[in-house]
Design an enzyme around this catalytic site. Sequence first.
Site, PDB file in Angstrom:
ATOM      1  N   ASP A  74       0.841  -1.200   0.000  1.00 28.91           N
ATOM      2  CA  ASP A  74       0.000   0.000   0.000  1.00 28.91           C
ATOM      3  C   ASP A  74       0.876   1.249   0.000  1.00 28.91           C
ATOM      4  OD1 ASP A  74       0.809  -0.662   2.690  1.00 28.91           O
ATOM      5  OD2 ASP A  74      -0.571   0.887   3.410  1.00 28.91           O
ATOM      6  N   GLU A  76       0.012  -1.093   5.593  1.00 29.10           N
ATOM      7  CA  GLU A  76       1.105  -0.753   6.514  1.00 29.10           C
ATOM      8  C   GLU A  76       0.965   0.682   6.992  1.00 29.10           C
ATOM      9  OE1 GLU A  76       5.110   0.641   7.829  1.00 29.10           O
ATOM     10  OE2 GLU A  76       3.839   1.449   6.246  1.00 29.10           O
ATOM     11  N   HIS A 116       6.117  10.246   1.912  1.00 33.91           N
ATOM     12  CA  HIS A 116       4.858  10.829   2.406  1.00 33.91           C
ATOM     13  C   HIS A 116       4.730  12.300   1.994  1.00 33.91           C
ATOM     14  CE1 HIS A 116       4.202   7.594   5.780  1.00 33.91           C
ATOM     15  NE2 HIS A 116       4.817   7.099   4.720  1.00 33.91           N
TER      16      HIS A 116
HETATM   17 ZN   LIG Z   1       6.782   2.308   4.144  1.00 33.67          ZN
END
Ligand SMILES: [Zn+2]
Length: 368
Positions: free
Chosen positions: A77, A138, A343
């Site tokens: 993911d 995750e 991210h």
């Molecule tokens: Zn990761």
Amino acid sequence: MINESRLVQTFLDLIAIDSPSGQEEAIGAELTRLLAALGGEVERDEQGSLIAHLSAAQGDGQSGPSGDWLMLSAHMDTVGKDLGIKPQIRDGVIYSDGATILGGDDKSGIAVILETIRSVQEDGMPHPPLEVVISVGEEVTLRGARLLDKGKLRARRGYVLDGGGPIGTIVTSAPSQDSLQITVHGKKAHAGSEPEKGINAIRVASEAIAAMPLGRIDPETTANIGTIEGGVARNIVPDEVRMQGEARSRDNLKLAVQTAAMATAFQEAAERHGARVEFKFTRSYSTYNWTEEDPIVAQAMAAARRLGFPPVLEASGGGSDANIYAEAGIPCAVLSTGMEDVHTSQEHIAIADMVNSARLLQEILLAG
Ligand SMILES: [Zn+2]
């Protein structure tokens, strides 16, 4: 030999399949196909996480003990909800187009594992029996790894390809995390005509938050109140505030002290005002701490040195699937794939780093 263009192509192919947490159906199907094509016996659990078993190879007809199962793990993911990621290559570095994450977290880990297995198979190199575990979810508190039936795992040691930093970076410790859910119950009243009949839950929460230790507590410990919501209208004394927070530490005793301090701050503020507090916490994952003497660390360090990458042992501030596997009795070290600025829409990965990550993993396999 690690094949750079095949590795990059695999990576780009995986990026082309959208897989935000909770939407791993398509990528799971593709990974099942790819792992089966490598001779893996692939199993997919109810959440969609994959376990593939590949038998050992002796290499060039040599015989010898095939060794214990070695886990190679990554997650399928990607963080957040970004779809339609458009990778771009500039000067040997892969970026997104700036509108989304890249998804190198953790598709670089998957691509590195696949290329390493292809390379050792192609060259007839020896390797131990491999257990490839690719989790879903995750990025949402390690959900897939937590719900995976660890009884199915044969390995008693492993590597999680889900780290950043220069190649040779080995994460050897990570914190425990408590997730906190707090509700303050006050009492409603008209804010203008009879405020003295009310108990202002926002004030109670504010006093508690202002009084508690937050942020960086010590080198091993952090704490945060991350969300707060409550109240109904400008002219009503609010009777309820809900908050989410967390505390982490690589020392379980310090974590217990920190979580208790946060609970106490709420309790004391509530008592001053006659409010009531619900303070719930759950241990999301538990800490691990490996040393240079632990075989998974020693083997990775030795392999890195043989290739000329200075080993860097790192303590992480965040959890990963390695925390879950460690708790299940499978010590795992997290290895860097070269991913950077994960991210964020600046996420990128240098092709040379991804190649070297695969070379390092291959070197680890060759040593058994
Ligand atoms: Zn990761």
